[in-house]
Write an enzyme that holds these catalytic residues in place. Sequence first.
Site, PDB file in Angstrom:
ATOM      1  N   THR A   1      -1.535   8.060   6.311  1.00  0.00           N
ATOM      2  CA  THR A   1      -0.286   7.701   5.646  1.00  0.00           C
ATOM      3  C   THR A   1       0.652   8.899   5.680  1.00  0.00           C
ATOM      4  OG1 THR A   1       0.703   6.821   3.620  1.00  0.00           O
ATOM      5  CG2 THR A   1      -1.080   8.380   3.326  1.00  0.00           C
TER       6      THR A   1
ATOM      7  N   ASP B   1      -3.994  -0.581   3.263  1.00  0.00           N
ATOM      8  CA  ASP B   1      -2.865  -1.496   3.372  1.00  0.00           C
ATOM      9  C   ASP B   1      -2.904  -2.375   2.125  1.00  0.00           C
ATOM     10  OD1 ASP B   1      -0.602  -2.253   4.863  1.00  0.00           O
ATOM     11  OD2 ASP B   1      -1.586  -4.126   5.403  1.00  0.00           O
ATOM     12  N   SER B   2      -1.738  -2.776   1.631  1.00  0.00           N
ATOM     13  CA  SER B   2      -1.735  -3.559   0.402  1.00  0.00           C
ATOM     14  C   SER B   2      -0.615  -4.573   0.393  1.00  0.00           C
ATOM     15  CB  SER B   2      -1.625  -2.627  -0.803  1.00  0.00           C
ATOM     16  OG  SER B   2      -0.531  -1.769  -0.660  1.00  0.00           O
TER      17      SER B   2
ATOM     18  N   PHE C   1       7.244   1.013  -8.111  1.00  0.00           N
ATOM     19  CA  PHE C   1       8.004   0.671  -6.907  1.00  0.00           C
ATOM     20  C   PHE C   1       7.708  -0.788  -6.564  1.00  0.00           C
ATOM     21  CE2 PHE C   1       4.744   0.328  -3.551  1.00  0.00           C
ATOM     22  CZ  PHE C   1       3.647   0.850  -4.209  1.00  0.00           C
ATOM     23  N   GLY C   2       8.367  -1.284  -5.534  1.00  0.00           N
ATOM     24  CA  GLY C   2       8.067  -2.627  -5.017  1.00  0.00           C
ATOM     25  C   GLY C   2       8.186  -3.715  -6.070  1.00  0.00           C
ATOM     26  N   TYR C   3       7.147  -4.546  -6.142  1.00  0.00           N
ATOM     27  CA  TYR C   3       7.162  -5.706  -7.036  1.00  0.00           C
ATOM     28  C   TYR C   3       6.762  -5.351  -8.468  1.00  0.00           C
ATOM     29  CZ  TYR C   3       7.355  -8.103  -2.525  1.00  0.00           C
ATOM     30  OH  TYR C   3       7.731  -8.512  -1.271  1.00  0.00           O
TER      31      TYR C   3
ATOM     32  N   ASN D   1       3.055   8.655   3.257  1.00  0.00           N
ATOM     33  CA  ASN D   1       3.606   8.426   1.925  1.00  0.00           C
ATOM     34  C   ASN D   1       3.014   9.448   0.942  1.00  0.00           C
ATOM     35  OD1 ASN D   1       3.742   7.425  -0.766  1.00  0.00           O
ATOM     36  ND2 ASN D   1       4.163   5.373   0.030  1.00  0.00           N
ATOM     37  N   LYS D   2       3.888  10.323   0.395  1.00  0.00           N
ATOM     38  CA  LYS D   2       3.423  11.436  -0.454  1.00  0.00           C
ATOM     39  C   LYS D   2       2.777  10.944  -1.748  1.00  0.00           C
ATOM     40  CE  LYS D   2       6.359  15.205   1.065  1.00  0.00           C
ATOM     41  NZ  LYS D   2       7.640  14.779   1.642  1.00  0.00           N
TER      42      LYS D   2
ATOM     43  N   HIS E   1      -4.756  -2.091  -8.169  1.00  0.00           N
ATOM     44  CA  HIS E   1      -5.529  -2.494  -6.986  1.00  0.00           C
ATOM     45  C   HIS E   1      -5.862  -1.273  -6.124  1.00  0.00           C
ATOM     46  CE1 HIS E   1      -1.261  -2.432  -6.548  1.00  0.00           C
ATOM     47  NE2 HIS E   1      -1.299  -2.452  -5.226  1.00  0.00           N
TER      48      HIS E   1
HETATM   49  P1  IMP Z   1       1.749  -0.730   1.873  1.00  0.00           P
HETATM   50  O1  IMP Z   1       1.837  -1.245   3.268  1.00  0.00           O
HETATM   51  O2  IMP Z   1       0.361  -0.576   1.394  1.00  0.00           O
HETATM   52  O3  IMP Z   1       2.557   0.503   1.637  1.00  0.00           O
HETATM   53  O4  IMP Z   1       2.388  -1.845   0.915  1.00  0.00           O
HETATM   54  C1  IMP Z   1       3.061  -2.977   1.375  1.00  0.00           C
HETATM   55  C2  IMP Z   1       3.977  -3.548   0.336  1.00  0.00           C
HETATM   56  O5  IMP Z   1       3.214  -4.169  -0.711  1.00  0.00           O
HETATM   57  C3  IMP Z   1       4.885  -2.563  -0.371  1.00  0.00           C
HETATM   58  O6  IMP Z   1       6.052  -2.297   0.363  1.00  0.00           O
HETATM   59  C4  IMP Z   1       5.202  -3.303  -1.659  1.00  0.00           C
HETATM   60  O7  IMP Z   1       6.203  -4.269  -1.417  1.00  0.00           O
HETATM   61  C5  IMP Z   1       3.900  -4.044  -1.945  1.00  0.00           C
HETATM   62  N1  IMP Z   1       3.050  -3.245  -2.854  1.00  0.00           N
HETATM   63  C6  IMP Z   1       1.868  -2.663  -2.535  1.00  0.00           C
HETATM   64  N2  IMP Z   1       1.362  -2.019  -3.604  1.00  0.00           N
HETATM   65  C7  IMP Z   1       2.259  -2.183  -4.597  1.00  0.00           C
HETATM   66  C8  IMP Z   1       2.297  -1.739  -5.967  1.00  0.00           C
HETATM   67  O8  IMP Z   1       1.422  -1.019  -6.482  1.00  0.00           O
HETATM   68  N3  IMP Z   1       3.387  -2.127  -6.667  1.00  0.00           N
HETATM   69  C9  IMP Z   1       4.365  -2.882  -6.151  1.00  0.00           C
HETATM   70  N4  IMP Z   1       4.398  -3.306  -4.900  1.00  0.00           N
HETATM   71  C10 IMP Z   1       3.329  -2.969  -4.118  1.00  0.00           C
END
Ligand code: IMP
Length: 204
Positions: A11, A73-74, A156-158, A13-14, A184
């Site tokens: 990653t 990945d999430s 961040f995000g949702y 991402n810091k 998670h």
């Molecule tokens: P990533 O690819 O693991 O960085 O996450 C993909 C997307 O899932 C992010 O851009 C967010 O939209 C959403 N996401 C993942 N984890 C979180 C969280 O902890 N909070 C809010 N949104 C999340």
Amino acid sequence: MRMFMKLLVATRNKHKLREIREILAELDLDIVSASDIPGLPEVVEDESTIRDNAIKKAVETARFTKMLTLADDSGLEVDALKGAPGVHSARYAGEEVSYPENNKKLLRNLRGVPLEKRTARFRCVAALADANGLVDVVEGISNGLIIETERGGGGFGYDPLFIADGQVKTFAELTPEVKNRISHRAKALHKAWAMLNRYLRERQ
Ligand code: IMP
């Protein structure tokens, strides 16, 4: 003398990196990130599941670098939307969109759905690979509900729309310490700790 094995966390991402370093702290690992590897190609995340994207990122990065590699990945899965946005969580409202635009689309698609049917989960998959291929995969889930208006300025995000089971505050209203304990990602990383510990012991 303690031997430290190098672990590449795939990653740039810091925030993710800090969390991963904290959770994996007492393992005999020298942790580096994708930013520390000059010329490391970007892995295209084009698989149809979160799990397969994590595996692809770990395996391709380990094959390229010949290093022990952890990739995660999430995403968010909403039951009333048949698991969407899921693997498309980052770009739900389109390529290069902002978090508020994704949140707006999520609320639009859930308009009229009563609270008890707005069940959802954040899923995080962490995959470990070395130069020989995939070692193992673990997963962490945080179940909860999508509320009807955004609340909170953290995270961040949702996060402003998600209340985890057993909480009254959204992820964006919780302190980072609390979110990072119940999220998670924290759950997946604690399992990743055990997976890495096993890997290191088998090679001692
Ligand atoms: P990533 O690819 O693991 O960085 O996450 C993909 C997307 O899932 C992010 O851009 C967010 O939209 C959403 N996401 C993942 N984890 C979180 C969280 O902890 N909070 C809010 N949104 C999340």
